[in-house]
Scaffold this motif. Structure first.
Motif, PDB file in Angstrom:
ATOM      1  N   HIS A 109      52.852 -21.892 -43.615  1.00 38.14           N
ATOM      2  CA  HIS A 109      53.365 -23.029 -42.861  1.00 38.14           C
ATOM      3  C   HIS A 109      54.868 -23.001 -42.862  1.00 38.14           C
ATOM      4  O   HIS A 109      55.487 -22.727 -43.882  1.00 38.14           O
ATOM      5  N   HIS A 110      55.437 -23.290 -41.714  1.00 34.84           N
ATOM      6  CA  HIS A 110      56.883 -23.432 -41.640  1.00 34.84           C
ATOM      7  C   HIS A 110      57.203 -24.857 -42.054  1.00 34.84           C
ATOM      8  O   HIS A 110      56.688 -25.805 -41.472  1.00 34.84           O
ATOM      9  N   LYS A 118      54.069 -27.565 -36.881  1.00 34.11           N
ATOM     10  CA  LYS A 118      52.747 -27.141 -36.399  1.00 34.11           C
ATOM     11  C   LYS A 118      52.874 -26.515 -35.019  1.00 34.11           C
ATOM     12  O   LYS A 118      53.877 -25.898 -34.721  1.00 34.11           O
ATOM     13  N   GLU A 119      51.873 -26.712 -34.172  1.00 33.47           N
ATOM     14  CA  GLU A 119      51.852 -25.956 -32.916  1.00 33.47           C
ATOM     15  C   GLU A 119      52.997 -26.328 -31.967  1.00 33.47           C
ATOM     16  O   GLU A 119      53.506 -27.448 -32.008  1.00 33.47           O
ATOM     17  N   GLU A 120      53.297 -25.378 -31.097  1.00 33.59           N
ATOM     18  CA  GLU A 120      54.332 -25.602 -30.087  1.00 33.59           C
ATOM     19  C   GLU A 120      53.792 -26.563 -29.032  1.00 33.59           C
ATOM     20  O   GLU A 120      52.670 -26.409 -28.573  1.00 33.59           O
ATOM     21  N   VAL A 121      54.592 -27.551 -28.649  1.00 32.84           N
ATOM     22  CA  VAL A 121      54.146 -28.478 -27.596  1.00 32.84           C
ATOM     23  C   VAL A 121      54.978 -28.342 -26.333  1.00 32.84           C
ATOM     24  O   VAL A 121      54.669 -28.949 -25.309  1.00 32.84           O
ATOM     25  N   GLY A 122      56.024 -27.592 -26.391  1.00 33.46           N
ATOM     26  CA  GLY A 122      56.847 -27.409 -25.199  1.00 33.46           C
ATOM     27  C   GLY A 122      57.994 -26.467 -25.493  1.00 33.46           C
ATOM     28  O   GLY A 122      58.219 -26.070 -26.639  1.00 33.46           O
ATOM     29  N   ARG A 123      58.678 -26.110 -24.435  1.00 32.64           N
ATOM     30  CA  ARG A 123      59.791 -25.170 -24.599  1.00 32.64           C
ATOM     31  C   ARG A 123      60.911 -25.600 -23.673  1.00 32.64           C
ATOM     32  O   ARG A 123      60.692 -25.869 -22.498  1.00 32.64           O
ATOM     33  N   TYR A 126      66.802 -24.234 -24.839  1.00 34.62           N
ATOM     34  CA  TYR A 126      67.487 -23.858 -26.087  1.00 34.62           C
ATOM     35  C   TYR A 126      66.534 -23.523 -27.217  1.00 34.62           C
ATOM     36  O   TYR A 126      66.966 -23.182 -28.308  1.00 34.62           O
ATOM     37  N   GLY A 127      65.250 -23.643 -26.995  1.00 32.01           N
ATOM     38  CA  GLY A 127      64.298 -23.330 -28.059  1.00 32.01           C
ATOM     39  C   GLY A 127      63.012 -24.105 -27.849  1.00 32.01           C
ATOM     40  O   GLY A 127      62.850 -24.826 -26.859  1.00 32.01           O
ATOM     41  N   ALA A 128      62.126 -23.963 -28.830  1.00 38.09           N
ATOM     42  CA  ALA A 128      60.793 -24.570 -28.698  1.00 38.09           C
ATOM     43  C   ALA A 128      60.777 -25.989 -29.251  1.00 38.09           C
ATOM     44  O   ALA A 128      61.638 -26.384 -30.027  1.00 38.09           O
ATOM     45  N   VAL A 129      59.782 -26.746 -28.817  1.00 37.10           N
ATOM     46  CA  VAL A 129      59.512 -28.069 -29.390  1.00 37.10           C
ATOM     47  C   VAL A 129      58.139 -27.989 -30.056  1.00 37.10           C
ATOM     48  O   VAL A 129      57.181 -27.509 -29.447  1.00 37.10           O
ATOM     49  N   HIS A 130      58.071 -28.389 -31.319  1.00 36.48           N
ATOM     50  CA  HIS A 130      56.820 -28.303 -32.079  1.00 36.48           C
ATOM     51  C   HIS A 130      56.345 -29.673 -32.531  1.00 36.48           C
ATOM     52  O   HIS A 130      57.162 -30.553 -32.810  1.00 36.48           O
ATOM     53  N   LEU A 131      55.042 -29.794 -32.636  1.00 28.69           N
ATOM     54  CA  LEU A 131      54.475 -30.943 -33.343  1.00 28.69           C
ATOM     55  C   LEU A 131      54.790 -30.736 -34.821  1.00 28.69           C
ATOM     56  O   LEU A 131      54.712 -29.604 -35.328  1.00 28.69           O
ATOM     57  N   ALA A 132      55.145 -31.797 -35.521  1.00 23.90           N
ATOM     58  CA  ALA A 132      55.397 -31.687 -36.963  1.00 23.90           C
ATOM     59  C   ALA A 132      54.864 -32.935 -37.642  1.00 23.90           C
ATOM     60  O   ALA A 132      54.785 -34.005 -37.017  1.00 23.90           O
ATOM     61  N   THR A 133      54.500 -32.793 -38.895  1.00 25.11           N
ATOM     62  CA  THR A 133      54.089 -33.980 -39.658  1.00 25.11           C
ATOM     63  C   THR A 133      54.940 -34.070 -40.910  1.00 25.11           C
ATOM     64  O   THR A 133      55.388 -33.053 -41.448  1.00 25.11           O
ATOM     65  N   ASP A 134      55.156 -35.300 -41.366  1.00 30.46           N
ATOM     66  CA  ASP A 134      55.889 -35.450 -42.624  1.00 30.46           C
ATOM     67  C   ASP A 134      54.885 -35.656 -43.753  1.00 30.46           C
ATOM     68  O   ASP A 134      53.666 -35.581 -43.545  1.00 30.46           O
ATOM     69  N   GLN A 135      55.404 -35.953 -44.922  1.00 27.11           N
ATOM     70  CA  GLN A 135      54.531 -36.047 -46.091  1.00 27.11           C
ATOM     71  C   GLN A 135      53.576 -37.226 -46.032  1.00 27.11           C
ATOM     72  O   GLN A 135      52.648 -37.319 -46.815  1.00 27.11           O
ATOM     73  N   TYR A 136      53.825 -38.151 -45.095  1.00 23.65           N
ATOM     74  CA  TYR A 136      52.920 -39.296 -44.972  1.00 23.65           C
ATOM     75  C   TYR A 136      51.954 -39.129 -43.811  1.00 23.65           C
ATOM     76  O   TYR A 136      51.235 -40.055 -43.449  1.00 23.65           O
ATOM     77  N   GLY A 137      51.999 -37.988 -43.165  1.00 30.62           N
ATOM     78  CA  GLY A 137      51.095 -37.730 -42.050  1.00 30.62           C
ATOM     79  C   GLY A 137      51.620 -38.228 -40.710  1.00 30.62           C
ATOM     80  O   GLY A 137      50.936 -38.114 -39.691  1.00 30.62           O
TER      81      GLY A 137
END
Ligand SMILES: Nc1ncnc2c1ncn2[C@@H]1O[C@H](COP(=O)(O)OP(=O)(O)OP(=O)(O)O)[C@@H](O)[C@H]1O
Length: 519
Positions: A109-110, A118-123, A126-137
């Protein structure tokens, strides 16, 4: 009682559980407690960065979805704006990006600080946009910028036109479908970047920091990992992505009139607020309109937005935006100052046309022809189209910016408000900055300014713990502070102090995690 200060940073992705929902249900108790504590002389206390004290509570549900049964539900769609939970945009300049083995799925995991990418949701460009979660979900959209690409862009702009200060106009990038430039300042950019690692996205960040509205994508944190090529913007997640992907000779499925009306009302409220804040967006197009899980439309991408000192004089000579959405007054070489608000309203009209018909109104194979069409061609509508809609479109796509519909007229237009049956939230309410109860960050600031002794922190913590369901502190809350003195912590707190990081002044910041015994 006090644990020795540790020297390591806490491991990534292992932050404690935080159980406070940020519910400001006891405002008076909180205020009283604060007043008492703040009367004490003060320590240099930094009550932790935002994410350490728990996240901002989720945005209030915004009842914006077009009704499933086809009836409009706007009387509750644009209800009173909730008091803001003040947003302090965190700038983290010493972020750590790591690839970790995850126990659950065995895949690497990055992880960037507390965010699991997590997975890429767009581009974007200047770079990609990813879904991400924090420690609380909690879910976020993390937009990555390549510093090298941003620098190259700055360099090539300098090569093309020489350094220019603010107000310098950048050449168009025809046909890219992208914002034509970022408002990068050209002078001494390397020196600036050395002083400020976020320099390359500073203007976009500055605009977004100013904004707090349910129809604008909210910036949560910006991070720089000094050892990597990337800058990251952590944004509010819009789960359903862009409202429509439509391009030149690339049509999309159109939406129903009622769906368009609902989303156009969201767009009006977002842009009205933006303009009231002295900001013009300059790149309104369906690509930059995102939808949340519950179908609220939010405006994103403030990369070419311009901020003005005086909201009543928002004229600019800069050209930015995507060719097909440019207002006619911008489609001429060496245009003088134009009203940025009128130009945004034109782009809103082009976007509404796209949503309703699934195609761009002024299409041409070459950019010069497209500009010509934008300046001279009248749009055509199906013969059976709602006359109120047609009238609105004509007023939005009025070639003369002086005669174009204004925001005030737009918000009261019969098509927008269903002939008065479905009024919009008032402009005053929409543009007001609702003041909420202090959140942990405001408390943080109050501490920083007013306190200089650690006993005050302890006293504060104890006071807060006596408040039932205290919204500010809970099991797992992390408090950051400098100047760790040897004190006895109250027995109710199983302290855990560790050195977190250096702050901007090079001072070590310590973190204390509250662990409260079960009731
Ligand atoms: N907050 C968000 N929630 C969900 N998806 C998002 C979010 N922000 C961006 N995206 C997705 O990422 C894509 C690219 O994002 P964005 O438009 O901000 O990049 P960009 O580089 O600014 O674009 P441009 O190419 O217009 O300069 C969007 O089209 C969208 O699909």
């Amino acid at each position: 009682m006090m644990a020795e200060a540790e020297t390591q940073r806490p491991p990534l992705g292992s932050l404690p559980e935080f159980n406070s929902e940020g519910d400001m249900s006891q405002p008076n108790a909180v205020t009283d407690a604060l007043t008492g504590v703040l009367a004490s002389p003060g320590i240099k206390v930094d009550l932790a960065g935002d994410s350490d004290l728990g996240d901002r509570p989720p945005l209030a549900p915004h009842l914006s979805a077009p009704a499933a049964d086809g009836k409009f539900q706007s009387p509750i769609r644009h209800h009173k704006r909730n008091p803001s939970y003040h947003r302090e945009i965190k700038e983290t300049l010493n972020a750590r990006s790591e690839y970790t083995e995850d126990g659950q799925d065995g895949h690497p995991h990055h992880v960037i600080n507390q965010y699991v990418i997590k997975e890429e949701v767009g581009r974007g460009s200047y770079g990609a946009v990813h879904l991400a979660t924090d420690q609380y979900g909690n879910e976020y959209a993390v937009k990555e910028f390549s510093k090298a690409r941003l620098r190259k862009r700055v360099q090539s702009n300098i090569m093309r036109m020489g350094p220019r200060g603010p107000g310098g106009r950048l050449p168009l990038v025809p046909g890219s479908g992208l914002g034509m430039h970022r408002n990068t300042k050209m002078n001494d950019h390397q020196a600036n970047e050395a002083k400020d690692p976020l320099f390359l996205i500073r203007e976009e960040v500055a605009v977004m920091k100013k904004l707090n509205h349910p129809n604008l994508v909210q910036l949560i944190e910006v991070l720089d990992d000094p050892e990597e090529d990337s800058l990251y913007m952590v944004l509010e997640m819009c789960k359903k992505g862009v409202v429509m992907k439509v391009g030149l000779n690339d049509p999309a499925d159109p939406y129903s009139a009622e769906t368009c009306r609902c989303w156009f009302r969201d767009l009006i409220l977002g842009i009205e607020y933006l303009h009231a804040q002295g900001v013009v967006h300059r790149d309104i197009k369906p690509d930059n309109l995102l939808l949340t899980e519950d179908d609220v439309l939010k405006i994103s991408d403030f990369g070419v937005s311009e901020m003005f000192d005086k909201p009543n004089n928002m004229r600019t000579s800069k050209t930015a935006g995507s060719p097909a959405f440019l207002a006619p007054e911008l489609c001429v070489a060496k245009h003088g100052d134009v009203d940025g608000r009128a130009a945004d309203i034109w782009s809103m009209g082009v976007s509404l046309y796209c949503l309703r018909y699934g195609r761009i109104p002024f299409e041409a194979p070459v950019i010069v022809e497209m500009y010509d069409a934008i300046r001279n061609q009248e749009v055509k509508f199906p013969p059976d189209e709602d006359p109120e809609f047609v009238e609105l479109m004509h007023r939005l796509l009025e070639k003369d910016p002086e005669k174009r519909i204004t925001m005030e007229e737009l918000r009261g237009h019969p098509w927008v408000v269903k002939d008065g049956d479905d009024p919009l939230l008032s402009a005053e309410e929409n543009c007001a900055e609702p003041i909420g109860m202090p959140n942990p960050l405001e408390v943080n600031h109050a501490f920083t300014r007013k306190m200089n002794h650690i006993f005050c922190v302890v006293s504060f913590i104890l006071t807060m713990l006596t408040i039932k369901d205290c919204p500010l502190l809970g099991n797992g809350t992390r408090l950051n502070f400098s100047a760790p003195e040897t004190i006895s912590w109250p027995q109710r707190i199983e302290e855990g102090i560790s050195t977190l990081m250096n702050n901007d002044d090079g001072q070590e910041i310590y973190t204390l995690t509250l662990k409260l015994p079960p009731e």
